[in-house]
Design a protein around this motif. Sequence first.
Motif, mmCIF file in Angstrom:
data_model
loop_
_atom_site.group_PDB
_atom_site.id
_atom_site.type_symbol
_atom_site.label_atom_id
_atom_site.label_comp_id
_atom_site.label_asym_id
_atom_site.label_seq_id
_atom_site.Cartn_x
_atom_site.Cartn_y
_atom_site.Cartn_z
ATOM 1 N N UNK A 52 -44.788 20.518 -85.208
ATOM 2 C CA UNK A 52 -45.796 20.812 -84.186
ATOM 3 C C UNK A 52 -46.330 22.237 -84.352
ATOM 4 N N UNK A 53 -45.411 23.174 -84.599
ATOM 5 C CA UNK A 53 -45.862 24.565 -84.698
ATOM 6 C C UNK A 53 -46.681 24.778 -85.971
ATOM 7 N N UNK A 54 -46.436 23.932 -86.983
ATOM 8 C CA UNK A 54 -47.244 24.053 -88.209
ATOM 9 C C UNK A 54 -48.559 23.298 -88.079
ATOM 10 N N UNK A 55 -48.707 22.582 -86.980
ATOM 11 C CA UNK A 55 -49.912 21.807 -86.727
ATOM 12 C C UNK A 55 -50.179 20.786 -87.841
ATOM 13 N N UNK A 56 -49.100 20.206 -88.385
ATOM 14 C CA UNK A 56 -49.254 19.178 -89.420
ATOM 15 C C UNK A 56 -49.681 17.877 -88.741
ATOM 16 N N UNK A 57 -50.170 16.888 -89.530
ATOM 17 C CA UNK A 57 -50.562 15.613 -88.892
ATOM 18 C C UNK A 57 -49.409 15.001 -88.102
ATOM 19 N N UNK A 58 -48.178 15.051 -88.655
ATOM 20 C CA UNK A 58 -47.015 14.522 -87.929
ATOM 21 C C UNK A 58 -46.814 15.302 -86.628
ATOM 22 N N UNK A 59 -46.929 16.613 -86.731
ATOM 23 C CA UNK A 59 -46.724 17.475 -85.567
ATOM 24 C C UNK A 59 -47.728 17.195 -84.458
ATOM 25 N N UNK A 60 -48.986 16.997 -84.863
ATOM 26 C CA UNK A 60 -50.022 16.737 -83.842
ATOM 27 C C UNK A 60 -49.767 15.414 -83.130
ATOM 28 N N UNK A 61 -49.347 14.432 -83.925
ATOM 29 C CA UNK A 61 -49.063 13.112 -83.350
ATOM 30 C C UNK A 61 -47.832 13.189 -82.449
ATOM 31 N N UNK A 62 -46.785 13.834 -82.956
ATOM 32 C CA UNK A 62 -45.527 13.919 -82.207
ATOM 33 C C UNK A 62 -45.735 14.642 -80.877
ATOM 34 N N UNK A 63 -46.582 15.658 -80.879
ATOM 35 C CA UNK A 63 -46.800 16.459 -79.672
ATOM 36 C C UNK A 63 -47.293 15.604 -78.512
ATOM 37 N N UNK A 64 -48.066 14.576 -78.835
ATOM 38 C CA UNK A 64 -48.603 13.722 -77.764
ATOM 39 C C UNK A 64 -47.477 13.028 -76.988
#
Length: 217
Positions: free
Chosen positions: A66-78
Amino acid sequence: MTYVKDADAIPAAPAAPEGLEATAEAAMLIVFIGPPGAGKGTQAKRLLAYLGIPHLSTGDLLREAKSQDSPLGRLAAQYMDHGRLVPDPLVLEMVGQKLNEPQYAKGCMFDGFPRTLQQARSLDESLALRGTPLSLALELRADENELINRMLKRAAAEKRVDDTPQTIAQRMDVYKKQTAPLLEYYTKRGLLETIDAMGSPDEVFERIKVAVDRRRA
Ligand code: ADP
């Protein structure tokens, strides 16, 4: 090396990391289960120092993504930001990749994973293919009011976005509905040890050491 009877029915896993064959006998794989605030991360870090086994926290990995704003991170944040579980396929893919790193050949302490029956079954299948089954599932059990107080304190210190009263309540609910069934799953496999997680981190760790040493003997 042990092979599961129905290994043919299990989808192919990536090749075992180098060096695994030699160390598989000594590998110790431990799962931490407990409601949010029970101290899984704190105790896993202590056990890491005691046993010399690396720690794999899906919460930490997801927060990093999430902190790296990777595609996985953006999805996981939701999901994370609302106290909901990140979907199993995403988590399983992430853990699968991580487990192939050579550092995990000698064992692993899973913190915050598995959190659903599907994750638990999938972990068992991958570990059976590696020939390194789980050694122990440690349940950290504590009174709900105590857990809520701990998390509210942590919220002030660490500013985790998911430590608001509303999200904490949601995470407790998710734990009871989706993760607590794992306790029966591991009891049936003879792997569960329940630890009283009330008290100071030192007191709780002493109890964990007793349970772990019993399984090592
Ligand atoms: P806690 O135990 O305090 O809830 P974690 O750091 O383990 O904290 O997890 C934080 C959030 O990350 C969870 O609420 C969830 O959204 C997500 N998460 C972590 N591990 C998993 C997992 N195994 N499966 C699905 N979601 C996960």
